[in-house]
Design a protein around this motif. Structure first.
Motif, short mmCIF file in Angstrom:
data_model
loop_
_atom_site.label_atom_id
_atom_site.label_comp_id
_atom_site.label_asym_id
_atom_site.label_seq_id
_atom_site.Cartn_x
_atom_site.Cartn_y
_atom_site.Cartn_z
N UNK A 202 5.85 1.01 15.55
CA UNK A 202 5.62 0.23 14.35
C UNK A 202 5.50 1.11 13.13
N UNK A 203 4.61 0.74 12.21
CA UNK A 203 4.53 1.40 10.92
C UNK A 203 3.32 2.31 10.83
N UNK A 204 3.58 3.57 10.51
CA UNK A 204 2.55 4.55 10.22
C UNK A 204 2.22 4.44 8.73
N UNK A 205 0.93 4.26 8.42
CA UNK A 205 0.49 4.15 7.02
C UNK A 205 -0.62 5.18 6.82
N UNK A 214 -0.56 6.89 14.48
CA UNK A 214 0.65 6.87 15.30
C UNK A 214 1.40 8.20 15.30
N UNK A 215 1.09 9.06 14.32
CA UNK A 215 1.80 10.34 14.27
C UNK A 215 1.14 11.41 15.14
N UNK A 219 6.90 15.13 20.19
CA UNK A 219 7.48 14.92 18.87
C UNK A 219 7.78 13.44 18.63
N UNK A 220 7.89 13.10 17.34
CA UNK A 220 8.23 11.74 16.96
C UNK A 220 9.20 11.78 15.79
#
Length: 233
Positions: A202-205, A214-215, A219-220
């Motif tokens: 989904x979205x990393x904010x 989420x980071x 690796x991503x």
């Protein structure tokens, strides 16, 4: 793949993540996009789904939401993630292809106790069904059990090139076990077993405490100006 599809843009509304900000969404309204193959393609463009609605942030003056996906084949757990996996060996993980009646009471407990200050409070059956039921793609449910007690469920979409983490809810008495992190690690394991490339998170904010975790899975890749960029912290 042809790009001649109908998309819509919502009116601006108060942002759920950044106080004082407004958000708007780009919505895939074309019904021909609402199948697993097209949804997988849309996820590569930064879209997500909520129920049967497929959307992507499309804000005028903000780019805070960044799509993030874990590179499954190259993933290496951090020291803290390894410790968590070891500590949680007392739990049993079960993959279910069917939603079960026991899920909603657990979800209700989770929302009403852990997220009583959030936008999803109070929990409702309709709200629960909005992300556990869909006509777009297959789902599975990663259950975590402590002996005979169901303590966590991770709702997970199956798409052509990976898995997508939809929502995880767990028993409030087990908060100290990091079941959200544990569920993501198990989703990565499952994706690897199925020989998928990615786990979409989904979205990393970065500016939002509830959405900036989420980071930590490396690796991503993050989607920047429609290009996936690899990050390995």
């Amino acid at each position: 793949m042809s790009l001649k599809y109908k998309l819509g843009i919502t009116k601006p509304f108060p942002c759920n993540y950044l106080p004082g900000q407004e958000e708007r969404l780009l919505v895939a309204v074309d019904s021909s996009l609402h199948d697993s193959e097209h949804y997988g393609w849309l996820m590569q463009q930064g879209f997500r789904r909520s129920g049967n609605e497929i959307y992507r942030p499309h804000c005028i003056a903000c780019q805070a939401c960044q799509s993030l996906r874990v590179l499954v084949k190259n993933f290496i757990p951090s020291k803290s993630q390894k410790r968590l996996l070891k500590r949680n060996q007392l739990f049993t993980v079960v993959i279910s292809e069917q939603i079960k009646p026991s899920y909603y009471p657990l979800y209700e407990q989770y929302i009403n106790i852990i997220h009583s200050d959030g936008s999803m409070f109070p929990a409702s059956e309709q709200q629960f069904q909005s992300f556990t039921l869909n006509d777009i793609t297959e789902q599975c449910y990663i259950e975590i059990w402590h002996n005979e007690l169901l303590i966590s469920v991770a709702v997970t979409d199956k798409i052509p090139d990976g898995l997508s983490a939809v929502y995880t809810f767990y028993h409030p008495d087990y908060r100290k076990y990091g079941l959200g992190v544990f569920s993501i690690l198990k989703q990565i394991e499952m994706a690897a077993d199925l020989e998928y490339q990615f786990l979409y998170l989904g979205y990393q904010i970065a500016q939002c405490n509830k959405m900036n975790y989420k980071d930590r899975y490396n690796p991503h890749q993050i989607l920047v100006e429609n290009q996936w960029q690899t990050v390995n912290k």
